[in-house]
Design a protein around this motif. Structure first.
Motif: not given
Length: 169
Positions: A29-31, A43-44, A164-169
């Motif tokens: 994932v990226s910043a 999104a939270w 992290v999971r949400a950002s990777a998906g």
């Protein structure tokens, strides 16, 4: 040397009634992707189940920005009044920085004052570092700190893991 949270003197770690620090460093994932999900409060609830009733009394939102006032419920507290006090998007030259104060007024037994801060930065090798820390002041904070395991520590880890999971998906 790693970047750190910018702490106002009032909330300096170790000077309040409860302080927790959670950090992850991950690949894939990226910043920029993490920031997009962190700064967008709509999104939270999709990746963190310990937040509810997010609202923006001033009509701002759902995106956070400097000075934005918002309300949200967490850890069983009535909705807290929050205000963003630091907002800097991540860039190749600097980490993303987000922090807000949150308060619950009332009798001393229920009064709460917190600073919740985030740091999001890309690291060499395709990695991203996400650090979140919170200082809490007040009797409810002291009661949380006395619990084993500390619900704040575990709750913030769940937030990081979901982010992290949400950002990777």
């Amino acid at each position: 040397m790693q970047n750190s949270i910018n702490w106002p003197a009032k909330y300096l770690p170790g000077t309040g009634d409860n302080f927790v620090s959670n950090e992850v460093i991950v690949r894939g994932v990226s910043a920029e992707r993490v920031w997009a999900r962190l700064a967008d409060t709509s999104a939270w609830e999709s990746y963190y189940d310990n937040v509810a009733d997010i609202s923006f009394p001033g009509g701002d939102g759902p995106w956070l920005a400097d000075g934005v006032a918002f309300r949200f419920g967490t850890f069983g507290f009535p909705p807290l009044d929050a205000r963003v006090v630091e907002f800097q998007e991540p860039s190749p030259a600097s980490p993303g920085r987000l922090s807000w104060t949150a308060r619950q007024d009332g009798e001393p037994a229920s009064r709460l004052d917190v600073l919740h801060a985030w740091l999001v930065e890309d690291l060499p090798g395709g990695r991203v570092r996400i650090l979140t820390q919170e200082t809490q002041i007040g009797q409810p904070a002291a009661e949380l700190a006395a619990q084993v395991p500390n619900p704040m520590l575990n709750g913030h880890q769940a937030w990081l893991d979901g982010l992290v999971r949400a950002s990777a998906g």
